[in-house]
Design an enzyme around this catalytic site. Structure first.
Site, PDB file in Angstrom:
ATOM      1  N   CYS A   1      28.749  21.377  14.837  1.00 40.92           N
ATOM      2  CA  CYS A   1      27.890  22.496  15.211  1.00 40.92           C
ATOM      3  C   CYS A   1      27.243  23.031  13.943  1.00 40.92           C
ATOM      4  CB  CYS A   1      28.692  23.588  15.913  1.00 40.92           C
ATOM      5  SG  CYS A   1      27.686  25.021  16.386  1.00 40.92           S
TER       6      CYS A   1
ATOM      7  N   ASP B   1      20.438  28.251  22.654  1.00 43.76           N
ATOM      8  CA  ASP B   1      20.728  28.646  21.279  1.00 43.76           C
ATOM      9  C   ASP B   1      19.689  29.666  20.819  1.00 43.76           C
ATOM     10  OD1 ASP B   1      21.383  28.721  18.522  1.00 43.76           O
ATOM     11  OD2 ASP B   1      22.036  26.632  18.586  1.00 43.76           O
TER      12      ASP B   1
END
Length: 332
Positions: A89, A248
């Site tokens: 990530c 996101d």
């Protein structure tokens, strides 16, 4: 029984990152990819409890730091997300590095630099620090590559889309404006989520990419919708979808890496060139293809992604076994 977790909450260019600094389980001294498998098998309730409602939310992401197995790394990390325990990530790395350095959880062997053992491989980070605060972080990500170009997929309610499958630590379906999808302008967050869910479902029957060096990394779980920038200093704008219904808030670290690899694979970005990615809220990651690489037989790049994060608070979280919602919930 009541379980207590001490967390440091931060955000990376708008996307939340929860660093679990206390209360995480001890795991055997194994490569972090194997420890991740053990965590998923035995402790996934921790991920669900800390990421899902009522202690988290649909876009929650987090990380747990462990001692490294590799001698060339400062520490290892298990990423915990609403979507599972991801191999890598990028935004999470920016957030966890900022929080860990500012709170004194890690002691870099080399000032201003960290080597991190992730399930996707070694990741290197450089950071700028002033008066005890981390002002900027630059992530040298795992080698990234264009896996499949110009994949045609029929998406209910949209039509036939042509997408590229690109890897930047996770596999992404990269979508650019075309006849069936004119771009991000006018789309609500809910419409982006719905379109992403339908695209991912449609792709599942025709594309199942597998990382050539680690078969545990497979499948298209993320979508990045790309468009023209709104900011004068950006080169492109994007909305990154992950999990069941998350967008996101940052431009996405692995998403920007996948975008760089896609542009390089299609001959639109050269080694050494920069691509500044703008998020749906206007924050920017600066991406750069810093060198060539190989992933199996694929031509790849070494992506370099720069951004910033801020610590927003300390959070002591209780998970009480008496609580019928102890392990969290999601609303479909």
């Amino acid at each position: 029984m009541r379980h207590t977790f001490f967390c440091i909450d931060a955000h990376a260019c708008g996307n939340p990152v929860r660093l679990v600094a206390g209360g995480a389980p001890m795991l055997p001294h194994l490569p972090i990819a194997e420890r991740r498998d053990l965590f998923v098998r035995d402790y996934d309730w921790i991920r669900r409890a800390l990421m899902f409602e009522p202690r988290g939310h649909d876009i929650m992401s987090g990380a747990i730091i462990y001692p490294p197995y590799r001698n060339d790394c400062d520490f290892a990390v298990v990423f915990i997300e609403v979507s599972g325990c991801l191999p890598m990530c990028g935004a999470g790395t920016l957030g966890l590095v900022t929080a860990a350095v500012e709170e004194g959880l890690v002691n870099p062997q080399t000032p201003g630099k960290l080597a991190i053992e992730t399930p996707a491989g070694r990741v290197d980070v450089e950071f700028d620090q002033s008066n005890g605060f981390v002002e900027a972080v630059r992530l040298i990500n795992v080698p990234s590559y264009l896996h499949s170009a110009d994949v045609r997929v029929d998406v209910p309610g949209i039509g036939t889309l042509t997408v590229d499958i690109s890897y930047g630590g996770n596999f992404y379906a990269v979508v650019e404006p075309q006849a069936a999808w004119p771009g991000l302008d006018g789309m609500t967050g809910g419409e982006i989520v719905s379109a992403s869910q339908r695209l991912r479902s449609a792709l599942a029957s025709i594309s199942d990419p597998v990382h050539p060096e680690d078969a545990r990394i497979r499948g298209v779980h993320h979508v990045i919708w790309c468009d023209r920038p709104k900011s004068a200093i950006a080169d492109g704008r994007c909305a990154v979808f992950y999990g069941d219904k998350a967008i996101d808030r940052s431009p996405g670290g692995t998403g920007t890496s996948a975008r760089l690899a896609q542009l390089f694979g299609k001959g639109r970005l050269k080694i050494g060139e920069t691509f500044r990615a703008e998020s749906i809220i206007g924050t920017i990651f600066e991406g750069r293809a810093t060198g060539p690489a190989k992933v199996g037989n694929y031509d790849a790049i070494v992506p370099n992604v720069g951004g910033w994060a801020r610590v927003i608070g300390h959070n002591t979280i209780f998970v009480d076994d008496r609580d019928p919602l102890a392990h969290g919930f999601q609303i479909s």
